[in-house]
Design an enzyme around this catalytic site. Structure first.
Site: not given
Ligand code: MN
Length: 722
Positions: A48, A72, A76-77, A259
């Site tokens: 990920h 990132h 948190e994890d 369109d």
């Protein structure tokens, strides 16, 4: 699975001098701390952050962004802390990772406001470092791409949130490709049937229109070549979601979306865009009102292009966009086209002009000296009527312009508002009617025995503060009335040789309270305090055998008050057109839940002190009522002129829909008593009307006329509870 080398290779393509070592270190660290974790797909978790970093590399972001992308999720994890990241990778990356972690913790409540609310929080995060939001968007994109591993209900919820929040942010930042992919994947999961239907139609159209697309492109190419202009002509289908959105919002059939295919001409120079537009307008007749010059007047997110619609070779509408390569890059990548590998270097002036809005963000992000000004700019731009203030803990609160410390206090908690005695703004005492401003840090001073005063109503602006203050004042008044009423009754009862409090305790006044339709005895006593019932009247009710006072014919007075209370006035209108079998001159009331109309099958219910209530047969409320109170009723020959009836209309929104509804109703000579309308973001309209009609026939006439109104899909008579 993306490999780290794919990422490194991509970075080198746009930035040969990039600090690849930093990215590699972030990769190794992320691999270590995520080791043993799995994705729902069964792949190692590391897949990920790698995929997210790869998306960021494709967006040509700086190495700090890409390293932060790899890291990132670690705070948190995993066991890793912000301090660990700071020690290993420096302040900037730690700060970005912290920002992404904070955004992940936002729970978007299921309210209408969640979009505005979340956009606001995202913008605040952007102010801090726009890269936080870019990483969050890449994170969401990869999660959407792997959404098939989630359970169906999670899929729908995540897709919904993506449509509501992330796609609009991508649009706001001008990252068009990202917005489109987020929208289409969300569409696929949140509305699978609609998606499938559009998909089939698009594929069919693609086969049918292949030759046509080729023809238009050839004609354009030929003409441009003859004029000696080099250009890249493209023709492509609109994405599924925007087709669906257009059909819904403009109530079009698929083949009315003209369109469906957008033609795009990419040119070298800005001046050529106008030149080529002239050439096209000579070839095919332009529809003038369809022309838009976003080159002269760029969109706020920096988008530039000329849009024109012409009548094409077969008499059909053709939409053509013209722009330069630079403009095309901005149109696809938005802010990301500018916030690139230049490592956050100052954006050049030319770009700055086009990106006035974002330049503010970036400048502030660089200096961070004046967050107030940043907030002010964003506020004016997005939410002109709001201010943002902070609690002493740094939590943001949104208030309407003109809000005071009292509004703020009630927003924190009702008890804080009720006990608010003073306030400090940025550490200084202010008056309670002081007008707060964006960026203020507000702390409220409370005192346990303090209470709201009526003059607060003169300066508060929020609904919550207003209603809570009123509520307190009413409760206060009632309390006063109860104690006053009690005192009056005690005195009088004592004079007559009775103990009022003992009678209340023994429940001897319960029946009287019920007779007056009060829920509790206190309400009855409060009415004595308010002066609406005299203590003597109450006494005669409570002790009917007691000798009556000669001076005061209380019995009559009481009965007239009683009459008023149970609504005898209504009796004047001879029973409202209903005959109760075997009973004459009885009070008849029409239920508000099902609003019976002359012509409806009806049933009566005997209610205590309220006479007979008339319901429609089959009304859900009647099912819960004891059968022994049921009584047969029927319509008499003379009934009142008008009765209320409630209808629900479902429609697809269009201009002047409501005006047409209103005029249709009045054409049938019915009156609108009340109207409520909700419109969903996809243009589905739900309206509730209370109309006054003389009979069921007239109501049916109203409904059948409404069904003929364009865009109305469904008209139904309903109960109030529906
Ligand atoms: Mn993630």
């Amino acid at each position: 699975m993306v490999r780290i080398n794919d990422i490194l290779d991509t970075i080198v393509e746009y930035n040969v001098d990039a600090d690849l070592h930093l990215v590699e270190r972030a990769y190794i660290y992320s691999a270590q701390v995520h080791d043993g974790h799995m994705r729902l797909s069964g792949e190692p978790y590391l897949s990920h952050p790698l995929a997210v970093a790869f998306i960021l590399a494709k967006m040509k972001l700086d190495v700090e962004s890409i390293a932060a992308g790899l890291l990132h999720d670690v705070v948190e994890d995993t066991h890793a802390t912000k301090e660990d990241i700071e020690n290993l990778f420096g302040h900037n990356i730690a700060h970005i990772v912290e920002g992404v972690t904070k955004l992940s913790k936002l729970t978007f409540s299921d309210k209408v406001y969640r979009q505005a609310e979340s956009l606001r929080k995202m913008i605040l995060a952007m102010a801090d470092d726009i890269r936080v939001v870019l990483i969050k968007l890449a994170d969401r994109l990869h999660n959407m791409r792997t959404l098939n591993y989630q359970k169906p209900d999670r899929q729908k919820a995540i897709a919904r949130e993506t449509l509501d929040i992330y796609a609009p942010i991508a649009a706001r930042l001008g990252i068009f490709w990202l917005k489109q992919e987020l929208e289409d994947v969300s569409f696929f999961y949140s509305m699978p049937e609609e998606y499938k239907a559009i998909d089939i139609l698009v594929n069919k159209a693609r086969d049918e229109k292949e030759a046509y697309v080729k023809e238009v492109m050839e004609k354009l190419n030929e003409k441009l070549a003859a004029e000696g202009i080099e250009a890249d002509v493209k023709g492509r289908f609109k994405q599924h979601y925007s087709i669906y959105h257009k059909m819904l919002s403009q109530n079009l059939e698929f083949n009315q979306v003209y369109d469906l295919i957008a033609f795009r001409i990419i040119l070298d120079k800005r001046a050529q865009c106008y030149e080529v537009m002239g050439i096209i307008h000579n070839m095919w007749k332009p529809i003038h009102y369809k022309f838009k010059d976003y080159i002269g007047v760029p969109k706020q997110n920096g988008y530039q292009s000329l849009h024109t619609t012409v009548i094409g070779p077969h008499g059909e509408r053709v939409e053509i966009q013209l722009r330069t390569l630079d403009m095309d890059e901005v149109a696809e990548s938005g802010i990301a086209a500018h916030w690139s590998y230049k490592e956050g270097a100052a954006i050049d002036e030319q770009t700055g002009k086009t990106f006035a809005w974002l330049r503010n963000l970036v400048d502030n992000q660089k200096e961070l000296t004046d967050p107030d000004e940043f907030l002010e700019n964003v506020r004016i731009d997005l939410y002109p009527d709001e201010i943002y203030v902070f609690t002493p803990d740094g939590e943001i609160k949104t208030l309407p312009k003109g809000a005071t410390p009292v509004d703020f206090a009630y927003m924190i908690h009702t008890a804080v508002g009720d006990q608010c005695v003073g306030a400090k703004v940025n550490g200084r005492m202010v008056s309670l009617n002081h007008k707060l401003e964006t960026g203020n840090i507000v702390s409220i001073i409370t005192a346990k025995d303090h209470h709201p005063t009526p003059d607060w109503l003169n300066f508060v602006v929020t609904v919550k503060a207003r209603s809570k203050i009123k509520h307190w004042i009413n409760a206060q008044e009632k309390e006063r009335s109860i104690s006053l009423g009690k005192e009056m009754c005690e005195k009088l009862f004592r004079k007559k040789g009775y103990n009022f409090n003992a009678m209340v305790k023994a429940g001897e006044l319960d029946a009287i309270a019920e007779l007056f339709s009060f829920k509790v005895v206190d309400d009855l006593i409060a009415h004595v305090g308010f002066g609406k019932i005299t203590p003597l009247q109450l006494f005669h009710r409570a002790v009917p055998d007691a000798e009556k006072d000669k001076e005061e014919d209380t019995g009559d007075k009481l009965s007239s008050i009683l009459g008023k209370l149970i609504g005898r006035k209504k009796r004047r209108k001879k029973n409202e057109g209903v005959v109760v079998k075997g009973l004459d001159d009885i009070l008849v009331k029409f239920s508000k839940c099902c609003n019976p109309l002359p012509g409806d099958d009806i049933i009566g219910f005997i209610t205590q002190g309220q006479g007979v209530t008339i319901h429609r047969k089959g009304c859900l409320n009647t099912l819960q009522m004891p059968p022994e109170r049921k009584i047969d009723v029927e319509w008499s020959d003379s009934y009142a002129e008008s009765y209320p009836a409630r209808i629900r209309i479902r429609a697809t929104d269009r201009t002047s829909l409501l005006a047409d509804v209103a005029s249709t109703i009045s054409k049938v000579k019915a009156n609108i008593i009340n109207a409520q309308t909700e419109t969903s973001e996809f243009g589905a309209v739900k309206s509730y009307f209370t109309v006054s009609v003389s009979s069921i026939e007239q109501l049916e006439k109203v409904m059948s006329e409404l069904r003929k109104v364009k865009n109305i899909n469904d008209v139904k008579r309903i109960d109030t509870s529906e």
